[in-house]
Design an enzyme around this catalytic site. Structure first.
Site, PDB file in Angstrom:
ATOM      1  N   LYS A   5      -0.766   5.255   5.947  1.00 33.91           N
ATOM      2  CA  LYS A   5      -2.141   5.377   5.437  1.00 33.91           C
ATOM      3  C   LYS A   5      -2.197   5.117   3.937  1.00 33.91           C
ATOM      4  O   LYS A   5      -3.048   4.351   3.457  1.00 33.91           O
ATOM      5  CB  LYS A   5      -2.672   6.774   5.782  1.00 33.91           C
ATOM      6  CG  LYS A   5      -4.038   7.116   5.221  1.00 33.91           C
ATOM      7  CD  LYS A   5      -3.949   7.991   3.968  1.00 33.91           C
ATOM      8  CE  LYS A   5      -3.273   9.318   4.231  1.00 33.91           C
ATOM      9  NZ  LYS A   5      -3.209  10.151   3.001  1.00 33.91           N
ATOM     10  N   LYS A  28      -0.890   8.487  -7.726  1.00 35.87           N
ATOM     11  CA  LYS A  28      -0.200   8.811  -6.468  1.00 35.87           C
ATOM     12  C   LYS A  28       0.117   7.544  -5.680  1.00 35.87           C
ATOM     13  O   LYS A  28       1.188   7.424  -5.073  1.00 35.87           O
ATOM     14  CB  LYS A  28      -1.052   9.759  -5.633  1.00 35.87           C
ATOM     15  CG  LYS A  28      -0.462  10.116  -4.265  1.00 35.87           C
ATOM     16  CD  LYS A  28       0.878  10.836  -4.371  1.00 35.87           C
ATOM     17  CE  LYS A  28       1.482  11.107  -2.989  1.00 35.87           C
ATOM     18  NZ  LYS A  28       0.811  12.168  -2.251  1.00 35.87           N
ATOM     19  N   THR A  32      -4.107  12.756  -0.326  1.00 40.03           N
ATOM     20  CA  THR A  32      -3.968  11.418  -0.895  1.00 40.03           C
ATOM     21  C   THR A  32      -4.966  10.471  -0.246  1.00 40.03           C
ATOM     22  O   THR A  32      -5.011  10.368   0.979  1.00 40.03           O
ATOM     23  CB  THR A  32      -2.543  10.880  -0.676  1.00 40.03           C
ATOM     24  OG1 THR A  32      -1.604  11.776  -1.271  1.00 40.03           O
ATOM     25  CG2 THR A  32      -2.378   9.500  -1.299  1.00 40.03           C
TER      26      THR A  32
END
Length: 284
Positions: free
Chosen positions: A238, A170, A95
């Protein structure tokens, strides 16, 4: 198709094992070689570098922590491009962000290599059970050709558009996951303060309108006191950072996401980033 996997961690290891069971796995590479040993015992070739792996397969799946790690795997010393031949396909299943995905695609195209971004959701449990949701961005014909690869470890496989759209989807998913997790943690804190029976709290939260993926995956672990990761807090921090970068560029107000990011930053600052995302209550 011969498939190689770079990155054999919490997610990549189980995904590679499903590919082996499907007869598709030809090679693996992991920076820490010990994680590749179970595959070596099964007769799978353990590559010396991403370049070595790329020279032996048709499809390279990359499952590492963040965009700089992907960049190093693809373009660093001994990287994929050093062993690539025209027609190779790189699938980034980690990701990061739509901008990184488009950048990777442009750079790989100079070497005759095609690129797909296909991040996943479902946590380690989904990876082990082969039930991941996969969000795929890239050329649709290529997606259709790679469908047997995705079906080896995914149940809900969604083509969402051109390169970058997989990462975009995502990040949307991660916003909802993060806020569901915050809701779960705060609800449980309230339940404990009110003296409620936690097993009965679980019965209500898993059966009514509050039900969510976070509740179903992580509430049982919390009740057992198990804070081990199905997905690490440092990784969700993150991901939310990428979300807020995009939101700031678009002048988009996402106050709840900003709050969630601050909470996960506190987790990491306290040295708790390697715990599961559901361990968020440890910072309260």
């Amino acid at each position: 198709m011969k498939v190689g996997v770079v990155g054999l961690g919490l997610m990549g290891g189980p995904m590679a094992m499903h590919l082996h069971k499907a007869g598709l796995l030809a090679a693996v590479y992991n920076r820490t070689r010990s994680k590749a040993e179970p595959f070596e015992k099964l007769g799978v070739y353990v590559a010396q570098s991403p370049a070595d792996l790329a020279g032996r397969v048709d499809v390279v799946i990359v499952m590492v922590s963040d965009a700089p790690d992907v960049e190093h795997v693809l373009f660093g010393p001994g990287g994929v491009v050093e062993g690539a031949r025209p027609g190779l396909v790189v699938v980034d299943m980690s990701t990061n962000s739509p901008e990184w995905a488009r950048r990777f695609a442009e750079r790989l195209a100079r070497h005759g290599v095609e690129f797909i971004d296909a991040p996943v959701t479902g946590g380690q449990k989904g990876a082990v059970e082969g039930t991941l949701t996969i969000m795929v961005g890239g050329r649709e014909e290529l997606f259709k050709r790679l469908l047997p690869v995705f079906q080896a470890f995914g149940r809900n496989i969604v083509y969402v558009g051109p390169v970058g759209y997989g990462q975009a989807m995502k990040l949307v998913n991660q916003v909802v996951v993060a806020l569901n997790t915050v809701a779960m943690v705060e609800g449980l804190r309230l339940a404990k303060a009110l003296g409620l029976d936690m097993e009965k709290v679980a019965q209500v939260l898993t059966g009514g309108a509050a039900r969510s993926g976070s509740i179903e995956l992580y509430l049982p672990k919390l009740l057992r006191g198990d804070l081990s990761p199905g997905f690490k807090a440092v990784h969700l921090k993150k991901d939310l950072g990428y979300v807020m970068e995009l939101a700031n560029k678009a002048n988009l107000y996402l106050p709840a996401t900003a709050m969630a990011l601050e909470l996960y930053k506190k987790m990491v600052e306290k040295g708790l980033g390697e715990l599961g995302t559901h361990a968020l209550g440890e910072v309260y």
